[in-house]
Design an enzyme around this catalytic site. Structure first.
Site, PDB file in Angstrom:
ATOM      1  N   HIS A 112       0.921  -1.208   0.014  1.00 21.56           N
ATOM      2  CA  HIS A 112       0.031  -0.074  -0.182  1.00 21.56           C
ATOM      3  C   HIS A 112       0.949   1.246  -0.031  1.00 21.56           C
ATOM      4  O   HIS A 112       2.028   1.247   0.507  1.00 21.56           O
ATOM      5  CB  HIS A 112      -1.042   0.068   1.180  1.00 21.56           C
ATOM      6  CG  HIS A 112      -0.287  -0.136   2.502  1.00 21.56           C
ATOM      7  ND1 HIS A 112       0.081   1.167   3.286  1.00 21.56           N
ATOM      8  CD2 HIS A 112       0.035  -1.270   3.484  1.00 21.56           C
ATOM      9  CE1 HIS A 112       0.502   0.773   4.465  1.00 21.56           C
ATOM     10  NE2 HIS A 112       0.688  -0.671   4.454  1.00 21.56           N
ATOM     11  N   ASP A 128      -0.493   4.290   0.856  1.00 24.68           N
ATOM     12  CA  ASP A 128      -1.053   5.033   1.829  1.00 24.68           C
ATOM     13  C   ASP A 128      -0.264   5.190   2.937  1.00 24.68           C
ATOM     14  O   ASP A 128       0.054   3.970   3.498  1.00 24.68           O
ATOM     15  CB  ASP A 128      -2.724   5.038   1.987  1.00 24.68           C
ATOM     16  CG  ASP A 128      -2.975   3.665   2.460  1.00 24.68           C
ATOM     17  OD1 ASP A 128      -2.294   2.725   1.932  1.00 24.68           O
ATOM     18  OD2 ASP A 128      -4.030   3.516   3.354  1.00 24.68           O
ATOM     19  N   ASP A 172       6.364   1.493   7.052  1.00 24.91           N
ATOM     20  CA  ASP A 172       4.930   1.038   6.868  1.00 24.91           C
ATOM     21  C   ASP A 172       4.447   1.822   5.840  1.00 24.91           C
ATOM     22  O   ASP A 172       3.632   2.738   6.025  1.00 24.91           O
ATOM     23  CB  ASP A 172       4.187   0.850   7.889  1.00 24.91           C
ATOM     24  CG  ASP A 172       2.896   0.400   7.810  1.00 24.91           C
ATOM     25  OD1 ASP A 172       2.579  -0.377   6.814  1.00 24.91           O
ATOM     26  OD2 ASP A 172       2.041   0.644   8.692  1.00 24.91           O
ATOM     27  N   GLU A 192      -5.301   0.960   2.574  1.00 24.35           N
ATOM     28  CA  GLU A 192      -4.982   0.054   3.639  1.00 24.35           C
ATOM     29  C   GLU A 192      -5.033   0.297   4.986  1.00 24.35           C
ATOM     30  O   GLU A 192      -5.499  -0.361   5.932  1.00 24.35           O
ATOM     31  CB  GLU A 192      -3.715  -0.721   3.166  1.00 24.35           C
ATOM     32  CG  GLU A 192      -3.355  -2.001   4.059  1.00 24.35           C
ATOM     33  CD  GLU A 192      -2.757  -1.968   5.490  1.00 24.35           C
ATOM     34  OE1 GLU A 192      -2.910  -3.089   6.190  1.00 24.35           O
ATOM     35  OE2 GLU A 192      -2.307  -0.938   5.992  1.00 24.35           O
ATOM     36  N   GLU A 193      -4.534   1.664   5.277  1.00 22.45           N
ATOM     37  CA  GLU A 193      -4.704   2.246   6.549  1.00 22.45           C
ATOM     38  C   GLU A 193      -6.171   2.794   6.849  1.00 22.45           C
ATOM     39  O   GLU A 193      -6.298   3.242   7.905  1.00 22.45           O
ATOM     40  CB  GLU A 193      -3.556   3.231   6.600  1.00 22.45           C
ATOM     41  CG  GLU A 193      -2.166   2.857   6.348  1.00 22.45           C
ATOM     42  CD  GLU A 193      -1.531   2.013   7.528  1.00 22.45           C
ATOM     43  OE1 GLU A 193      -2.425   1.692   8.380  1.00 22.45           O
ATOM     44  OE2 GLU A 193      -0.615   1.726   7.272  1.00 22.45           O
ATOM     45  N   GLU A 212       4.217  -5.835   4.494  1.00 27.26           N
ATOM     46  CA  GLU A 212       3.949  -5.416   5.771  1.00 27.26           C
ATOM     47  C   GLU A 212       5.214  -5.559   6.861  1.00 27.26           C
ATOM     48  O   GLU A 212       5.972  -6.598   6.764  1.00 27.26           O
ATOM     49  CB  GLU A 212       2.809  -6.007   6.565  1.00 27.26           C
ATOM     50  CG  GLU A 212       1.317  -5.623   5.924  1.00 27.26           C
ATOM     51  CD  GLU A 212       1.073  -4.370   5.928  1.00 27.26           C
ATOM     52  OE1 GLU A 212       1.686  -3.459   6.932  1.00 27.26           O
ATOM     53  OE2 GLU A 212       0.262  -3.713   5.464  1.00 27.26           O
ATOM     54  N   HIS A 237       3.701   3.829  12.755  1.00 24.04           N
ATOM     55  CA  HIS A 237       2.402   4.856  13.249  1.00 24.04           C
ATOM     56  C   HIS A 237       2.830   5.635  14.367  1.00 24.04           C
ATOM     57  O   HIS A 237       1.961   6.195  14.860  1.00 24.04           O
ATOM     58  CB  HIS A 237       1.176   3.670  13.716  1.00 24.04           C
ATOM     59  CG  HIS A 237       0.601   3.018  12.349  1.00 24.04           C
ATOM     60  ND1 HIS A 237      -0.776   2.517  12.412  1.00 24.04           N
ATOM     61  CD2 HIS A 237       1.249   2.601  11.391  1.00 24.04           C
ATOM     62  CE1 HIS A 237      -1.035   1.936  11.435  1.00 24.04           C
ATOM     63  NE2 HIS A 237      -0.138   2.002  10.667  1.00 24.04           N
TER      64      HIS A 237
END
Length: 378
Positions: free
Chosen positions: A68, A70, A101, A135-136, A164, A350
């Site tokens: 991903h 995003d 990520d 995805e997020e 991931e 994150h």
């Protein structure tokens, strides 16, 4: 010093503020590189989400990288040591939102394929990329929609690496060869609001449901198996009342989530919970959100290829684990192929000051490339 191809691409991707569901041109960067390698590109836009499917070759088996573009929001900017969308190297670590990520993984995937095709232009099989910008976020218009489109035309992925951040201490120490399923229930127990001094004129839904809630919380759902821990039942949110100390609430809201192994499925969970609630004397509404089924790749050519690749780069074989939350691998697993996750260290994902070790990106590129060699080199 000139940046390596992987580092240069990772920086370029990080510099684009692709906060979910925005792509901010990240996929165009990847598509341009893949077109030069002979990939056929299919852009799939669903509402606010940008996806693409790329494929090189027509032979079976079909291997794909998935990921991903995003990222989650940067959070409080003042707590960052660098600007989150200005990639910066400090003490051998690449800092920036998405570094771990998963823009670092995306860069490693693209460069690994470039290097592999340069050495093996006539490789066997087919190579694909399934990339999304959702995805997020709510994961409604992303990977799941692309998978549905591919399956509808009989184009199934046989083997897939999801990029991931699977690693914990160093890149490649953990390969995720499966994930638990996830299901959420939003339970509303109905009562009758009233004055606390006159409980006989009311019906307190908190009191009437406590035994049932306790039974659910203390149930042994299964014992797990060789690959998964026992199923976990957790209550993240409860609410009741008006805020006043003299009012019996009319409703009691309980949200619960189960992370479950391959010993269970959605239907079994729904039946068991419904049967438990129906034993008790209260009225309720229950709404379900099915977040994903568990999946497992316990053996196969892909797992063999990855274990060898990681061992070749690190001199240590990876641990095979199914821990953690859900990922888009759960959607790809619907195709009944082999699905595993391999990516950077996840310690800072994150968080503010998200970063990835520059040397790990080079190692990850080598792991991805050697996996392709093990699968498709003539």
């Amino acid at each position: 010093m000139t940046d390596s191809p992987t580092l240069a691409l990772a920086k370029d991707l990080i510099s684009r503020q692709s906060v979910t569901p925005e792509d901010a041109g990240c996929q165009d960067l990847m598509i341009e590189r893949l077109k030069a390698l002979g990939f056929e590109i299919e852009v799939m836009v669903f509402e606010d989400t940008t996806n693409f499917w790329a494929r090189r070759g027509t032979e079976a088996p079909l291997f794909a990288f998935a990921g991903h573009t995003d990222v989650v929001p940067a959070g409080p900017i003042e707590q960052w040591n660098t600007k989150p969308f200005e990639p910066t190297i400090i003490d051998g670590f690449l800092h920036g939102r998405g570094a771990a990520d998963m823009k670092g993984s995306l860069a490693s995937m693209v460069v690994a394929v470039e290097q592999f095709i340069a050495k093996h232009p006539d490789h066997t099989g087919s190579i694909g990329f399934l990339i999304t910008s959702d995805e997020e976020g709510p994961f409604i218009n992303g990977t799941v929609r692309v998978v549905e489109a591919l399956m509808a035309r009989g184009e199934n992925i046989d083997m897939c690496i999801v990029g991931e951040p699977s690693s914990t201490e160093y890149v490649g120490d953990v390969v995720k060869n499966g994930r638990r399923g996830s299901i959420t229930g939003d339970l509303t127990i109905k009562g009758t609001q009233g004055h606390v001094a006159y409980p006989h004129l009311a019906n307190n839904p908190v009191h009437s449901s406590l035994l049932a809630i306790n039974e659910l919380a203390t149930t042994e759902w299964d014992k797990g198996n060789d690959y998964f821990p026992p199923t976990s039942f957790q209550i993240p949110n409860v609410s009741a009342g008006t805020g006043a100390s003299n009012v019996i609430p009319g409703e009691f809201n309980v949200q619960f989530n189960l992370r479950f192994s391959t010993e269970l499925n959605n239907d079994i969970i729904v039946e068991r919970i419904t049967n438990t609630l129906d034993k008790y004397d209260f009225e309720y509404d229950l709404k379900w959100t099915f977040n994903g089924d568990p999946f497992l790749t316990d053996a196969g050519s892909l797992l063999d290829a990855i274990v060898d690749a990681v061992g070749h780069v690190n001199d240590v074989k990876p641990a095979l684990l199914t821990t953690g939350g859900t990922s888009d691998g759960r959607f790809i697993a619907r195709m009944k192929g082999q699905v595993v996750e391999l990516g950077p260290v996840n310690a800072t994902i994150h968080k503010v000051n998200e970063c990835v070790k520059v040397a790990d990106l080079e190692k990850l590129t080598d792991m991805y490339e050697r996996t392709l060699v093990n699968l498709f080199a003539k």
